[in-house]
Design a protein around this motif. Sequence first.
Motif, PDB file in Angstrom:
ATOM      1  N   GLY A 291       0.796  -1.220   0.000  1.00 35.33           N
ATOM      2  CA  GLY A 291       0.000   0.000   0.000  1.00 35.33           C
ATOM      3  C   GLY A 291       0.826   1.265   0.000  1.00 35.33           C
ATOM      4  O   GLY A 291       0.285   2.369  -0.134  1.00 35.33           O
ATOM      5  N   GLU A 292       2.144   1.141   0.116  1.00 33.62           N
ATOM      6  CA  GLU A 292       3.029   2.313   0.104  1.00 33.62           C
ATOM      7  C   GLU A 292       3.554   2.549  -1.307  1.00 33.62           C
ATOM      8  O   GLU A 292       3.965   1.610  -1.984  1.00 33.62           O
ATOM      9  CB  GLU A 292       4.208   2.129   1.059  1.00 33.62           C
ATOM     10  N   SER A 293       3.552   3.814  -1.739  1.00 32.67           N
ATOM     11  CA  SER A 293       4.057   4.157  -3.069  1.00 32.67           C
ATOM     12  C   SER A 293       5.358   4.951  -2.993  1.00 32.67           C
ATOM     13  O   SER A 293       6.013   5.175  -4.004  1.00 32.67           O
ATOM     14  CB  SER A 293       3.006   4.961  -3.840  1.00 32.67           C
ATOM     15  N   GLU A 294       5.717   5.367  -1.800  1.00 32.19           N
ATOM     16  CA  GLU A 294       6.966   6.103  -1.637  1.00 32.19           C
ATOM     17  C   GLU A 294       7.539   5.839  -0.250  1.00 32.19           C
ATOM     18  O   GLU A 294       6.862   5.314   0.634  1.00 32.19           O
ATOM     19  CB  GLU A 294       6.736   7.606  -1.839  1.00 32.19           C
ATOM     20  N   GLY A 295       8.807   6.217  -0.086  1.00 32.31           N
ATOM     21  CA  GLY A 295       9.475   5.970   1.187  1.00 32.31           C
ATOM     22  C   GLY A 295      10.033   4.558   1.253  1.00 32.31           C
ATOM     23  O   GLY A 295       9.630   3.670   0.494  1.00 32.31           O
ATOM     24  N   GLN A 296      10.986   4.336   2.148  1.00 31.08           N
ATOM     25  CA  GLN A 296      11.630   3.030   2.299  1.00 31.08           C
ATOM     26  C   GLN A 296      11.793   2.711   3.780  1.00 31.08           C
ATOM     27  O   GLN A 296      11.901   3.613   4.613  1.00 31.08           O
ATOM     28  CB  GLN A 296      13.017   3.030   1.629  1.00 31.08           C
ATOM     29  N   HIS A 297      11.804   1.418   4.087  1.00 33.03           N
ATOM     30  CA  HIS A 297      12.070   0.969   5.456  1.00 33.03           C
ATOM     31  C   HIS A 297      13.310   0.090   5.430  1.00 33.03           C
ATOM     32  O   HIS A 297      13.531  -0.674   4.476  1.00 33.03           O
ATOM     33  CB  HIS A 297      10.879   0.177   6.006  1.00 33.03           C
ATOM     34  N   LYS A 298      14.121   0.193   6.454  1.00 37.52           N
ATOM     35  CA  LYS A 298      15.343  -0.607   6.540  1.00 37.52           C
ATOM     36  C   LYS A 298      15.209  -1.676   7.619  1.00 37.52           C
ATOM     37  O   LYS A 298      14.520  -1.487   8.617  1.00 37.52           O
ATOM     38  CB  LYS A 298      16.548   0.280   6.851  1.00 37.52           C
ATOM     39  N   ALA A 299      15.907  -2.774   7.410  1.00 38.94           N
ATOM     40  CA  ALA A 299      15.968  -3.831   8.424  1.00 38.94           C
ATOM     41  C   ALA A 299      17.266  -4.602   8.241  1.00 38.94           C
ATOM     42  O   ALA A 299      17.669  -4.891   7.111  1.00 38.94           O
ATOM     43  CB  ALA A 299      14.771  -4.771   8.300  1.00 38.94           C
ATOM     44  N   ASN A 300      17.934  -4.901   9.341  1.00 41.52           N
ATOM     45  CA  ASN A 300      19.148  -5.720   9.305  1.00 41.52           C
ATOM     46  C   ASN A 300      18.768  -7.151   9.653  1.00 41.52           C
ATOM     47  O   ASN A 300      18.604  -7.497  10.826  1.00 41.52           O
ATOM     48  CB  ASN A 300      20.185  -5.184  10.297  1.00 41.52           C
ATOM     49  N   VAL A 301      18.597  -7.942   8.634  1.00 39.27           N
ATOM     50  CA  VAL A 301      18.057  -9.294   8.817  1.00 39.27           C
ATOM     51  C   VAL A 301      18.930 -10.316   8.100  1.00 39.27           C
ATOM     52  O   VAL A 301      19.301 -10.123   6.935  1.00 39.27           O
ATOM     53  CB  VAL A 301      16.604  -9.393   8.270  1.00 39.27           C
ATOM     54  N   ARG A 302      19.246 -11.400   8.780  1.00 37.26           N
ATOM     55  CA  ARG A 302      19.907 -12.549   8.154  1.00 37.26           C
ATOM     56  C   ARG A 302      18.804 -13.477   7.660  1.00 37.26           C
ATOM     57  O   ARG A 302      17.986 -13.944   8.463  1.00 37.26           O
ATOM     58  CB  ARG A 302      20.792 -13.273   9.170  1.00 37.26           C
ATOM     59  N   ILE A 303      18.779 -13.734   6.365  1.00 37.55           N
ATOM     60  CA  ILE A 303      17.686 -14.534   5.799  1.00 37.55           C
ATOM     61  C   ILE A 303      18.176 -15.929   5.422  1.00 37.55           C
ATOM     62  O   ILE A 303      19.185 -16.098   4.750  1.00 37.55           O
ATOM     63  CB  ILE A 303      17.061 -13.847   4.570  1.00 37.55           C
ATOM     64  N   ILE A 304      17.408 -16.914   5.893  1.00 34.90           N
ATOM     65  CA  ILE A 304      17.645 -18.318   5.536  1.00 34.90           C
ATOM     66  C   ILE A 304      16.417 -18.792   4.760  1.00 34.90           C
ATOM     67  O   ILE A 304      15.295 -18.697   5.257  1.00 34.90           O
ATOM     68  CB  ILE A 304      17.836 -19.202   6.779  1.00 34.90           C
ATOM     69  N   PHE A 305      16.629 -19.282   3.546  1.00 36.75           N
ATOM     70  CA  PHE A 305      15.545 -19.832   2.740  1.00 36.75           C
ATOM     71  C   PHE A 305      15.613 -21.362   2.792  1.00 36.75           C
ATOM     72  O   PHE A 305      16.672 -21.940   3.042  1.00 36.75           O
ATOM     73  CB  PHE A 305      15.671 -19.389   1.282  1.00 36.75           C
ATOM     74  N   ALA A 306      14.480 -22.002   2.519  1.00 40.39           N
ATOM     75  CA  ALA A 306      14.471 -23.467   2.425  1.00 40.39           C
ATOM     76  C   ALA A 306      13.443 -23.895   1.387  1.00 40.39           C
ATOM     77  O   ALA A 306      12.374 -23.280   1.249  1.00 40.39           O
ATOM     78  CB  ALA A 306      14.145 -24.097   3.776  1.00 40.39           C
ATOM     79  N   THR A 307      13.783 -24.937   0.639  1.00 41.95           N
ATOM     80  CA  THR A 307      12.860 -25.476  -0.361  1.00 41.95           C
ATOM     81  C   THR A 307      13.153 -26.953  -0.601  1.00 41.95           C
ATOM     82  O   THR A 307      14.284 -27.412  -0.400  1.00 41.95           O
ATOM     83  CB  THR A 307      12.980 -24.714  -1.696  1.00 41.95           C
ATOM     84  N   ASN A 308      12.114 -27.678  -1.043  1.00 40.31           N
ATOM     85  CA  ASN A 308      12.310 -29.072  -1.445  1.00 40.31           C
ATOM     86  C   ASN A 308      12.114 -29.226  -2.956  1.00 40.31           C
ATOM     87  O   ASN A 308      11.964 -30.329  -3.465  1.00 40.31           O
ATOM     88  CB  ASN A 308      11.352 -30.008  -0.694  1.00 40.31           C
ATOM     89  N   MET A 309      12.111 -28.090  -3.658  1.00 37.45           N
ATOM     90  CA  MET A 309      11.875 -28.090  -5.103  1.00 37.45           C
ATOM     91  C   MET A 309      13.142 -27.739  -5.867  1.00 37.45           C
ATOM     92  O   MET A 309      14.089 -27.180  -5.320  1.00 37.45           O
ATOM     93  CB  MET A 309      10.767 -27.082  -5.446  1.00 37.45           C
ATOM     94  N   ASN A 310      13.128 -28.046  -7.168  1.00 39.06           N
ATOM     95  CA  ASN A 310      14.243 -27.714  -8.050  1.00 39.06           C
ATOM     96  C   ASN A 310      14.379 -26.200  -8.156  1.00 39.06           C
ATOM     97  O   ASN A 310      13.402 -25.502  -8.462  1.00 39.06           O
ATOM     98  CB  ASN A 310      14.008 -28.333  -9.435  1.00 39.06           C
ATOM     99  N   LEU A 311      15.560 -25.681  -7.929  1.00 41.56           N
ATOM    100  CA  LEU A 311      15.754 -24.231  -7.895  1.00 41.56           C
ATOM    101  C   LEU A 311      15.512 -23.585  -9.261  1.00 41.56           C
ATOM    102  O   LEU A 311      14.791 -22.589  -9.367  1.00 41.56           O
ATOM    103  CB  LEU A 311      17.163 -23.899  -7.407  1.00 41.56           C
TER     104      LEU A 311
END
Length: 400
Positions: A242-262
Amino acid sequence: MGLKDELLSFLDTETSSLDFENPSNRLTAKIIAEIFCVKRNTVSHYLNQLVNEEKVIKVNTRPVYFISRSIFEQQFFLLPYYIFNSFQEISEHSEEIRGEGDIFERLIGSKGSLKKAIEQIKSSIYYPSDGLPIILCGPTGVGKSYTAELMYHYSIEKQIIPNNAPFINFNCAQYANNPELMSSNLFGYVKGAFTGADKTKEGMLKAADGGVLFLDEVHRLNAEGQEKLFTFLDQGTYRRMGESEGQHKANVRIIFATNMNLEENFLQTFLRRIPIRVVIPGLDERGDKEKKQFIYLFLIQEARKLGKPIKITNKALNTLSKYYYIGNIGDLKNTIKYISASSFAKKPHTQEVYITLRDLPDQVIKDALGYKENKYEKDGGITIHPHTTLEQFYETNTTH
């Protein structure tokens, strides 16, 4: 919220101020029952259900204490099982952890099938700033979620992230049929963004700020969701729905997981922003030695839950180790849980739980008919005691 959920929430709060030397009686069934104005046996029933679900740690002193597993492990250290005879016994695991290197070294397969995976994981964790994005690949039941939790605890253990850093587990499969809802939960939304959005709400990225965000079954993200994420991976900024302008920051370590072909399920632009891809092998790819170690580990856990030694015949053990588990480690664990529970129920008053070939599930027995080894298997078996650790047990039973 039902009573069981309320009890877990209460234990979360009480565990946050746990004192090993002088544990609060508010962690006992008797006092909890008084606080909630509920019969003690009702409280005990739900608490023991939470123990069986591995959400609560049980300390078999007099009185018995119940502790929130997630809060305990976040504040102190990981535990190999969830039923103990004393607080001293729990403390001993802290000493073991300090003396045995890092938590990954204690994983089954750390020097075998998982050696390369652990090296890749540590590269992701130690990379300067917020680490490198990483995706865990492998079939259902190989331990991707558990590995993500270990990465979080390892990062705390090595003081890479603070002790109070959040760990947010977001399963994309829950929103597979509603990509807008998935996006609003992940990135947040502003008031009026969609029908029913009567107030601005932060998303999972904000909740994970300063910690770890684990996105399970990430292949469920549609192309738009992947595009929003790779923008965040590139720039560390995002916009709420719902936002059309402005930015938010976050310092996050992201771990993804999948059982499908990448290559078949992700945008190339998205994959290029995930430099580390870790393959966690299926159970049968890990070799007979590791498979048997898992069997021993789960039998030890069940012996602790039942409070009795478990004796299993050689034929039953051999059959369990040769069976192909479609759901991998998770399937094996549930199979042993079922076998132990049903064998205990047949003779609940005996001094030990006895498991034979006949106690195994029908499909497992059916497969066993084709094993020539079983025809020549020697009589006898092994006994697994509640107090035994996997290391102690395996050292004395390497011939099995």
